[in-house]
Scaffold this motif. Structure first.
Motif, PDB file in Angstrom:
ATOM      1  N   SER A 118       0.749  -1.361  -0.188  1.00 31.65           N
ATOM      2  CA  SER A 118      -0.150  -0.120   0.041  1.00 31.65           C
ATOM      3  C   SER A 118       0.906   1.271   0.025  1.00 31.65           C
ATOM      4  O   SER A 118       0.316   2.231  -0.651  1.00 31.65           O
ATOM      5  N   CYS A 119       1.847   1.177   0.659  1.00 35.09           N
ATOM      6  CA  CYS A 119       2.932   2.184   0.603  1.00 35.09           C
ATOM      7  C   CYS A 119       3.425   2.553  -0.842  1.00 35.09           C
ATOM      8  O   CYS A 119       3.617   3.769  -1.018  1.00 35.09           O
ATOM      9  N   GLY A 120       3.665   1.556  -1.431  1.00 39.63           N
ATOM     10  CA  GLY A 120       4.205   1.748  -3.055  1.00 39.63           C
ATOM     11  C   GLY A 120       3.244   2.462  -3.616  1.00 39.63           C
ATOM     12  O   GLY A 120       3.309   3.190  -4.762  1.00 39.63           O
ATOM     13  N   LEU A 121       1.839   1.913  -3.665  1.00 39.13           N
ATOM     14  CA  LEU A 121       0.846   2.714  -4.295  1.00 39.13           C
ATOM     15  C   LEU A 121       0.633   4.046  -3.982  1.00 39.13           C
ATOM     16  O   LEU A 121       0.274   4.845  -4.886  1.00 39.13           O
ATOM     17  N   LEU A 122       1.004   4.377  -2.466  1.00 39.17           N
ATOM     18  CA  LEU A 122       0.918   5.701  -2.087  1.00 39.17           C
ATOM     19  C   LEU A 122       2.072   6.641  -2.740  1.00 39.17           C
ATOM     20  O   LEU A 122       1.662   7.740  -3.202  1.00 39.17           O
ATOM     21  N   LEU A 123       3.103   5.971  -2.858  1.00 38.17           N
ATOM     22  CA  LEU A 123       4.203   6.762  -3.818  1.00 38.17           C
ATOM     23  C   LEU A 123       3.820   7.166  -5.118  1.00 38.17           C
ATOM     24  O   LEU A 123       3.855   8.231  -5.646  1.00 38.17           O
ATOM     25  N   ALA A 124       3.107   6.284  -5.654  1.00 36.23           N
ATOM     26  CA  ALA A 124       2.792   6.496  -6.987  1.00 36.23           C
ATOM     27  C   ALA A 124       1.760   7.275  -7.260  1.00 36.23           C
ATOM     28  O   ALA A 124       1.559   8.377  -8.122  1.00 36.23           O
ATOM     29  N   ALA A 125       0.534   7.393  -6.054  1.00 36.92           N
ATOM     30  CA  ALA A 125      -0.311   8.253  -6.300  1.00 36.92           C
ATOM     31  C   ALA A 125       0.087   9.694  -5.977  1.00 36.92           C
ATOM     32  O   ALA A 125      -0.299  10.731  -6.477  1.00 36.92           O
ATOM     33  N   LEU A 126       0.869   9.772  -5.131  1.00 36.33           N
ATOM     34  CA  LEU A 126       1.575  11.076  -4.900  1.00 36.33           C
ATOM     35  C   LEU A 126       2.168  11.728  -5.814  1.00 36.33           C
ATOM     36  O   LEU A 126       2.201  12.788  -6.530  1.00 36.33           O
ATOM     37  N   GLN A 127       3.001  10.896  -6.547  1.00 37.05           N
ATOM     38  CA  GLN A 127       3.811  11.248  -8.059  1.00 37.05           C
ATOM     39  C   GLN A 127       2.871  11.706  -9.143  1.00 37.05           C
ATOM     40  O   GLN A 127       2.900  12.598  -9.778  1.00 37.05           O
ATOM     41  N   ASN A 128       1.662  10.807  -8.976  1.00 36.15           N
ATOM     42  CA  ASN A 128       0.757  11.205 -10.076  1.00 36.15           C
ATOM     43  C   ASN A 128       0.039  12.643 -10.072  1.00 36.15           C
ATOM     44  O   ASN A 128      -0.405  13.029 -11.056  1.00 36.15           O
ATOM     45  N   VAL A 129       0.107  13.222  -8.895  1.00 36.15           N
ATOM     46  CA  VAL A 129      -0.568  14.510  -8.593  1.00 36.15           C
ATOM     47  C   VAL A 129       0.524  15.620  -8.304  1.00 36.15           C
ATOM     48  O   VAL A 129       0.082  16.733  -7.868  1.00 36.15           O
ATOM     49  N   GLY A 130       1.619  15.318  -8.392  1.00 34.69           N
ATOM     50  CA  GLY A 130       2.700  16.320  -8.463  1.00 34.69           C
ATOM     51  C   GLY A 130       3.210  16.646  -7.126  1.00 34.69           C
ATOM     52  O   GLY A 130       4.085  17.808  -6.872  1.00 34.69           O
ATOM     53  N   LEU A 131       3.163  15.541  -6.207  1.00 37.51           N
ATOM     54  CA  LEU A 131       3.586  15.865  -4.746  1.00 37.51           C
ATOM     55  C   LEU A 131       5.018  15.096  -4.625  1.00 37.51           C
ATOM     56  O   LEU A 131       5.110  14.135  -5.398  1.00 37.51           O
ATOM     57  N   VAL A 132       5.843  15.645  -3.814  1.00 34.60           N
ATOM     58  CA  VAL A 132       6.806  14.873  -3.315  1.00 34.60           C
ATOM     59  C   VAL A 132       6.892  14.303  -2.030  1.00 34.60           C
ATOM     60  O   VAL A 132       6.350  14.796  -1.053  1.00 34.60           O
ATOM     61  N   THR A 133       7.879  13.511  -1.571  1.00 33.84           N
ATOM     62  CA  THR A 133       8.150  13.036  -0.284  1.00 33.84           C
ATOM     63  C   THR A 133       9.543  12.321  -0.402  1.00 33.84           C
ATOM     64  O   THR A 133      10.124  12.437  -1.536  1.00 33.84           O
ATOM     65  N   VAL A 134       9.703  11.754   0.879  1.00 38.29           N
ATOM     66  CA  VAL A 134      10.710  11.134   1.200  1.00 38.29           C
ATOM     67  C   VAL A 134      10.635  10.096   1.929  1.00 38.29           C
ATOM     68  O   VAL A 134      10.084  10.185   3.150  1.00 38.29           O
ATOM     69  N   THR A 135      10.947   8.564   1.765  1.00 32.56           N
ATOM     70  CA  THR A 135      10.618   7.567   2.570  1.00 32.56           C
ATOM     71  C   THR A 135      11.481   7.467   3.827  1.00 32.56           C
ATOM     72  O   THR A 135      12.622   7.367   3.714  1.00 32.56           O
ATOM     73  N   SER A 136      10.970   7.654   4.846  1.00 30.80           N
ATOM     74  CA  SER A 136      11.398   7.809   6.235  1.00 30.80           C
ATOM     75  C   SER A 136      10.938   6.551   7.104  1.00 30.80           C
ATOM     76  O   SER A 136       9.928   6.357   7.258  1.00 30.80           O
ATOM     77  N   THR A 137      12.005   5.547   7.456  1.00 30.40           N
ATOM     78  CA  THR A 137      11.723   4.732   8.596  1.00 30.40           C
ATOM     79  C   THR A 137      12.813   4.967   9.662  1.00 30.40           C
ATOM     80  O   THR A 137      13.675   4.422  10.075  1.00 30.40           O
ATOM     81  N   PRO A 138      12.288   5.893  10.442  1.00 27.45           N
ATOM     82  CA  PRO A 138      13.340   6.383  11.520  1.00 27.45           C
ATOM     83  C   PRO A 138      13.265   5.110  12.644  1.00 27.45           C
ATOM     84  O   PRO A 138      12.256   4.814  13.376  1.00 27.45           O
ATOM     85  N   LEU A 139      14.529   4.794  13.066  1.00 27.89           N
ATOM     86  CA  LEU A 139      14.517   3.524  13.815  1.00 27.89           C
ATOM     87  C   LEU A 139      14.394   4.023  15.365  1.00 27.89           C
ATOM     88  O   LEU A 139      14.679   4.883  15.915  1.00 27.89           O
ATOM     89  N   ASN A 140      13.679   3.053  15.878  1.00 22.68           N
ATOM     90  CA  ASN A 140      13.211   3.140  17.320  1.00 22.68           C
ATOM     91  C   ASN A 140      12.307   4.226  17.597  1.00 22.68           C
ATOM     92  O   ASN A 140      12.197   4.697  19.210  1.00 22.68           O
ATOM     93  N   CYS A 141      11.714   5.049  16.855  1.00 23.50           N
ATOM     94  CA  CYS A 141      10.801   5.994  17.075  1.00 23.50           C
ATOM     95  C   CYS A 141       9.408   5.491  17.291  1.00 23.50           C
ATOM     96  O   CYS A 141       8.376   6.321  17.719  1.00 23.50           O
ATOM     97  N   GLY A 142       8.924   4.491  16.685  1.00 21.82           N
ATOM     98  CA  GLY A 142       7.700   3.978  16.762  1.00 21.82           C
ATOM     99  C   GLY A 142       7.020   4.061  18.086  1.00 21.82           C
ATOM    100  O   GLY A 142       5.893   4.510  17.841  1.00 21.82           O
ATOM    101  N   PRO A 143       7.409   3.484  19.293  1.00 18.93           N
ATOM    102  CA  PRO A 143       6.671   3.470  20.164  1.00 18.93           C
ATOM    103  C   PRO A 143       6.545   4.993  20.781  1.00 18.93           C
ATOM    104  O   PRO A 143       5.261   5.023  21.207  1.00 18.93           O
TER     105      PRO A 143
END
Length: 296
Positions: free
Chosen positions: A227-252
Protein backbone atom coordinates in the motif's frame (compact mmCIF):
# COMPACT_ATOMS: atom_id res chain seq x y z
CA UNK A 1 24.19 -61.86 52.95
CA UNK A 2 20.50 -62.64 52.90
CA UNK A 3 19.78 -58.96 53.57
CA UNK A 4 21.86 -57.86 50.57
CA UNK A 5 20.14 -60.38 48.35
CA UNK A 6 16.75 -59.11 49.49
CA UNK A 7 17.66 -55.46 48.78
CA UNK A 8 19.19 -56.10 45.35
CA UNK A 9 15.89 -55.65 43.45
CA UNK A 10 15.35 -52.35 45.28
CA UNK A 11 18.81 -51.08 44.28
CA UNK A 12 18.21 -52.09 40.68
CA UNK A 13 14.87 -50.27 40.63
CA UNK A 14 16.36 -47.10 42.12
CA UNK A 15 19.26 -47.23 39.64
CA UNK A 16 16.83 -47.53 36.73
CA UNK A 17 14.86 -44.50 37.93
CA UNK A 18 18.05 -42.41 38.26
CA UNK A 19 19.24 -43.40 34.77
CA UNK A 20 15.83 -42.61 33.27
CA UNK A 21 15.79 -39.21 35.02
CA UNK A 22 19.20 -38.18 33.67
CA UNK A 23 18.39 -39.49 30.18
CA UNK A 24 15.15 -37.50 30.03
CA UNK A 25 16.86 -34.26 31.13
CA UNK A 26 19.62 -34.83 28.56
CA UNK A 27 17.05 -35.19 25.77
CA UNK A 28 15.31 -32.01 26.87
CA UNK A 29 18.57 -30.06 26.86
CA UNK A 30 19.49 -31.43 23.45
CA UNK A 31 16.08 -30.54 21.99
CA UNK A 32 16.28 -27.03 23.44
CA UNK A 33 19.71 -26.43 21.97
CA UNK A 34 18.51 -27.52 18.52
CA UNK A 35 15.65 -25.02 18.61
CA UNK A 36 17.93 -22.08 19.31
CA UNK A 37 19.23 -20.32 16.16
CA UNK A 38 22.92 -20.86 15.64
CA UNK A 39 25.28 -17.95 15.22
CA UNK A 40 28.68 -17.78 13.62
CA UNK A 41 31.76 -17.75 15.80
CA UNK A 42 32.21 -14.38 17.39
CA UNK A 43 28.81 -13.18 16.14
CA UNK A 44 26.37 -11.77 18.64
CA UNK A 45 22.61 -12.09 18.36
CA UNK A 46 22.16 -8.52 19.54
CA UNK A 47 21.49 -6.10 16.68
CA UNK A 48 20.89 -2.70 18.27
CA UNK A 49 19.97 -1.06 14.97
CA UNK A 50 17.00 -3.38 14.42
CA UNK A 51 13.67 -1.68 15.10
CA UNK A 52 11.42 -4.11 16.98
CA UNK A 53 8.37 -2.51 15.32
CA UNK A 54 9.61 -3.58 11.90
CA UNK A 55 8.71 -7.25 12.22
CA UNK A 56 5.93 -9.14 10.47
CA UNK A 57 3.76 -10.67 13.20
CA UNK A 58 1.81 -13.12 11.08
CA UNK A 59 2.77 -16.50 12.54
CA UNK A 60 -0.13 -17.81 14.57
CA UNK A 61 0.69 -20.61 16.98
CA UNK A 62 -1.67 -23.33 18.10
CA UNK A 63 -1.91 -21.56 21.45
CA UNK A 64 -3.12 -18.38 19.73
CA UNK A 65 -5.75 -20.29 17.81
CA UNK A 66 -7.06 -21.80 21.03
CA UNK A 67 -7.12 -18.46 22.84
CA UNK A 68 -10.64 -17.19 23.44
CA UNK A 69 -9.43 -13.65 22.67
CA UNK A 70 -9.02 -14.50 18.97
CA UNK A 71 -11.89 -14.56 16.49
CA UNK A 72 -12.52 -17.74 14.52
CA UNK A 73 -13.41 -16.82 10.94
CA UNK A 74 -16.75 -17.96 9.66
CA UNK A 75 -17.15 -20.53 6.93
CA UNK A 76 -19.92 -18.74 5.05
CA UNK A 77 -19.47 -18.49 1.29
CA UNK A 78 -18.54 -15.03 0.02
CA UNK A 79 -20.57 -14.00 -3.05
CA UNK A 80 -18.56 -13.51 -6.22
CA UNK A 81 -19.53 -10.94 -8.84
CA UNK A 82 -18.58 -10.52 -12.51
CA UNK A 83 -15.37 -8.61 -13.19
CA UNK A 84 -15.02 -6.83 -16.52
CA UNK A 85 -12.12 -4.34 -16.49
CA UNK A 86 -11.43 -2.31 -19.64
CA UNK A 87 -9.37 -4.06 -22.31
CA UNK A 88 -7.03 -1.98 -24.42
CA UNK A 89 -5.60 -2.56 -27.84
CA UNK A 90 -1.95 -3.57 -27.97
CA UNK A 91 -1.02 -0.12 -29.26
CA UNK A 92 -2.88 1.58 -26.41
CA UNK A 93 -1.37 -0.82 -23.87
CA UNK A 94 2.11 0.06 -25.08
CA UNK A 95 1.37 3.78 -24.97
CA UNK A 96 -0.12 3.62 -21.47
CA UNK A 97 2.76 1.51 -20.14
CA UNK A 98 5.32 3.96 -21.54
CA UNK A 99 3.52 6.98 -20.11
CA UNK A 100 3.15 5.37 -16.69
CA UNK A 101 6.83 4.41 -16.62
CA UNK A 102 7.79 7.95 -17.63
CA UNK A 103 5.67 9.37 -14.80
CA UNK A 104 7.14 7.09 -12.14
CA UNK A 105 10.69 7.38 -13.45
CA UNK A 106 10.51 11.09 -12.57
CA UNK A 107 9.83 10.22 -8.92
CA UNK A 108 12.64 11.18 -6.58
CA UNK A 109 13.17 11.26 -2.84
CA UNK A 110 12.99 14.96 -1.98
CA UNK A 111 14.11 16.38 1.37
CA UNK A 112 13.39 20.02 0.53
CA UNK A 113 9.64 20.50 0.77
CA UNK A 114 7.69 23.72 0.44
CA UNK A 115 5.30 24.82 3.22
CA UNK A 116 2.79 25.80 0.54
CA UNK A 117 -0.67 24.42 1.42
CA UNK A 118 -1.96 21.34 -0.38
CA UNK A 119 -5.71 20.68 -0.70
CA UNK A 120 -6.83 18.16 1.90
CA UNK A 121 -9.06 16.44 -0.67
CA UNK A 122 -5.97 15.54 -2.69
CA UNK A 123 -4.40 13.84 0.34
CA UNK A 124 -7.63 11.98 1.01
CA UNK A 125 -7.73 10.70 -2.58
CA UNK A 126 -4.13 9.48 -2.64
CA UNK A 127 -4.75 7.59 0.60
CA UNK A 128 -7.90 6.11 -0.93
CA UNK A 129 -5.67 4.92 -3.77
CA UNK A 130 -3.20 3.39 -1.30
CA UNK A 131 -6.10 1.60 0.36
CA UNK A 132 -6.82 -0.32 -2.85
CA UNK A 133 -3.72 -2.48 -2.24
CA UNK A 134 -4.13 -6.24 -1.89
CA UNK A 135 -3.77 -7.68 1.61
CA UNK A 136 -3.62 -11.09 3.26
CA UNK A 137 -7.18 -12.46 3.47
CA UNK A 138 -8.39 -8.93 2.65
CA UNK A 139 -7.71 -7.74 6.20
CA UNK A 140 -6.52 -4.27 5.02
CA UNK A 141 -4.12 -3.95 8.00
CA UNK A 142 -3.17 -0.30 7.56
CA UNK A 143 -3.78 2.99 9.32
CA UNK A 144 -2.73 6.27 7.68
CA UNK A 145 -2.31 9.05 10.25
CA UNK A 146 -2.21 12.45 8.53
CA UNK A 147 -0.68 15.22 10.63
CA UNK A 148 -1.22 18.86 9.63
CA UNK A 149 -1.06 20.49 13.08
CA UNK A 150 2.19 22.47 13.37
CA UNK A 151 2.73 21.72 17.06
CA UNK A 152 2.28 17.99 16.58
CA UNK A 153 4.60 18.01 13.58
CA UNK A 154 7.27 19.70 15.69
CA UNK A 155 6.89 17.14 18.47
CA UNK A 156 7.33 14.41 15.87
CA UNK A 157 10.48 16.13 14.65
CA UNK A 158 11.88 16.30 18.18
CA UNK A 159 11.28 12.58 18.73
CA UNK A 160 12.74 11.60 15.36
CA UNK A 161 15.83 13.80 15.60
CA UNK A 162 16.61 12.64 19.12
CA UNK A 163 16.52 8.98 18.08
CA UNK A 164 18.18 9.58 14.71
CA UNK A 165 21.17 11.24 16.34
CA UNK A 166 21.64 8.11 18.44
CA UNK A 167 21.16 5.99 15.32
CA UNK A 168 23.86 7.85 13.40
CA UNK A 169 26.32 7.98 16.28
CA UNK A 170 25.78 4.55 17.86
CA UNK A 171 23.27 2.12 16.35
CA UNK A 172 23.88 2.22 12.61
CA UNK A 173 27.61 1.64 12.54
CA UNK A 174 30.38 3.22 10.45
CA UNK A 175 29.59 1.36 7.22
CA UNK A 176 25.94 2.40 7.12
CA UNK A 177 26.77 6.02 7.94
CA UNK A 178 29.52 5.99 5.32
CA UNK A 179 27.14 4.63 2.66
CA UNK A 180 24.70 7.50 3.37
CA UNK A 181 27.34 10.23 3.26
CA UNK A 182 27.06 10.86 -0.48
CA UNK A 183 23.34 11.58 -0.05
CA UNK A 184 24.19 14.32 2.49
CA UNK A 185 21.74 13.00 5.05
CA UNK A 186 21.97 13.31 8.82
CA UNK A 187 19.70 13.36 11.84
CA UNK A 188 18.42 16.92 11.21
CA UNK A 189 14.98 16.66 9.57
CA UNK A 190 13.75 20.18 8.79
CA UNK A 191 11.15 18.84 6.40
CA UNK A 192 9.19 17.42 9.35
CA UNK A 193 8.34 21.02 10.25
CA UNK A 194 8.02 22.54 6.78
CA UNK A 195 5.98 19.89 4.93
CA UNK A 196 2.26 20.74 5.05
CA UNK A 197 1.45 17.10 5.86
CA UNK A 198 3.15 14.19 7.54
CA UNK A 199 1.66 10.79 6.73
CA UNK A 200 2.56 8.11 9.24
CA UNK A 201 1.71 4.62 8.05
CA UNK A 202 1.03 2.10 10.80
CA UNK A 203 0.68 -1.64 10.28
CA UNK A 204 -2.04 -3.30 12.32
CA UNK A 205 -0.41 -6.48 13.63
CA UNK A 206 -3.88 -7.76 14.40
CA UNK A 207 -7.41 -6.38 14.21
CA UNK A 208 -9.72 -5.58 17.11
CA UNK A 209 -13.40 -6.28 16.58
CA UNK A 210 -16.25 -4.38 18.28
CA UNK A 211 -16.67 -7.24 20.77
CA UNK A 212 -12.99 -6.96 21.75
CA UNK A 213 -11.85 -10.15 20.04
CA UNK A 214 -8.66 -10.10 17.98
CA UNK A 215 -8.60 -10.76 14.25
CA UNK A 216 -5.54 -12.27 12.59
CA UNK A 217 -3.87 -10.00 10.03
CA UNK A 218 -1.90 -12.24 7.72
CA UNK A 219 1.28 -10.85 6.12
CA UNK A 220 0.51 -7.47 7.65
CA UNK A 221 3.91 -5.90 6.93
CA UNK A 222 4.01 -7.07 3.31
CA UNK A 223 0.44 -5.88 2.78
CA UNK A 224 1.12 -2.43 4.23
CA UNK A 225 4.37 -2.16 2.27
CA UNK A 226 2.45 -2.74 -0.97
CA UNK A 227 0.00 0.00 0.00
CA UNK A 228 2.95 2.34 0.63
CA UNK A 229 4.15 1.69 -2.91
CA UNK A 230 0.75 2.64 -4.29
CA UNK A 231 0.77 5.74 -2.10
CA UNK A 232 4.12 6.83 -3.53
CA UNK A 233 2.79 6.34 -7.06
CA UNK A 234 -0.39 8.28 -6.24
CA UNK A 235 1.62 11.18 -4.81
CA UNK A 236 3.78 11.27 -7.92
CA UNK A 237 0.65 11.27 -10.06
CA UNK A 238 -0.59 14.53 -8.50
CA UNK A 239 2.78 16.30 -8.52
CA UNK A 240 3.61 16.01 -4.83
CA UNK A 241 6.94 14.84 -3.39
CA UNK A 242 8.09 12.95 -0.34
CA UNK A 243 11.01 11.04 1.11
CA UNK A 244 10.54 7.56 2.53
CA UNK A 245 11.54 7.71 6.17
CA UNK A 246 11.77 4.73 8.53
CA UNK A 247 13.21 6.30 11.70
CA UNK A 248 14.60 3.53 13.88
CA UNK A 249 13.22 3.13 17.39
CA UNK A 250 10.77 6.03 17.08
CA UNK A 251 7.64 3.90 16.73
CA UNK A 252 6.67 3.50 20.40
CA UNK A 253 7.01 7.23 21.18
CA UNK A 254 5.13 8.27 18.06
CA UNK A 255 2.41 5.73 18.78
CA UNK A 256 1.89 7.29 22.21
CA UNK A 257 2.01 10.84 20.83
CA UNK A 258 -0.61 10.05 18.19
CA UNK A 259 -2.71 7.93 20.59
CA UNK A 260 -2.58 4.82 18.45
CA UNK A 261 -3.53 1.44 19.98
CA UNK A 262 -1.00 -1.23 20.93
CA UNK A 263 -1.77 -3.38 17.88
CA UNK A 264 -0.45 -0.66 15.54
CA UNK A 265 3.26 -0.30 14.81
CA UNK A 266 4.91 2.40 12.74
CA UNK A 267 6.14 1.23 9.35
CA UNK A 268 6.89 4.44 7.49
CA UNK A 269 6.80 8.23 7.81
CA UNK A 270 6.25 10.39 4.73
CA UNK A 271 6.53 14.19 4.68
CA UNK A 272 4.31 15.33 1.81
CA UNK A 273 4.07 18.57 -0.15
CA UNK A 274 5.28 20.47 -3.20
CA UNK A 275 9.03 20.57 -3.80
CA UNK A 276 10.72 23.73 -2.50
CA UNK A 277 11.76 26.17 -5.27
CA UNK A 278 15.44 25.51 -4.48
CA UNK A 279 15.05 21.73 -4.02
CA UNK A 280 17.90 19.51 -5.15
CA UNK A 281 18.29 15.75 -5.39
CA UNK A 282 21.33 13.50 -5.81
CA UNK A 283 22.29 12.90 -9.43
CA UNK A 284 21.47 9.18 -9.47
CA UNK A 285 20.75 6.67 -12.21
CA UNK A 286 18.56 3.59 -12.02
CA UNK A 287 19.54 0.06 -12.93
CA UNK A 288 19.00 -1.03 -16.51
CA UNK A 289 16.11 -3.40 -17.22
CA UNK A 290 18.57 -6.22 -17.92
CA UNK A 291 19.87 -5.86 -14.34
CA UNK A 292 16.48 -6.22 -12.67
CA UNK A 293 14.45 -8.54 -14.93
CA UNK A 294 14.99 -12.19 -15.75
CA UNK A 295 12.82 -13.49 -18.57
CA UNK A 296 12.36 -17.27 -18.61
Amino acid sequence: MALISALTPVFVAVLCVVIAFFFRNYRRAESSSQQKPSTAAGETTSRPWVDEDLQDDTEISAKDNEDDDWMVSGTEDLPHVPYTPPRYSEEEMLERSQQFYKLLNERRSVRFISPEPVPREVIENVIRAAGTAPSGAHTEPWTFVVVADAETKHKIREIVEQEEEINYKQRMGDKWVHDLRRFRTNWVKEYLDTAPYLILIFKQTYGILPDGKKKTHYYNEISVSISCGLLLAALQNVGLVTVTSTPLNCGPQLRVLLRRPANEKLLMLLPVGYPAPDATVPDLTRKDLSDVMVFV
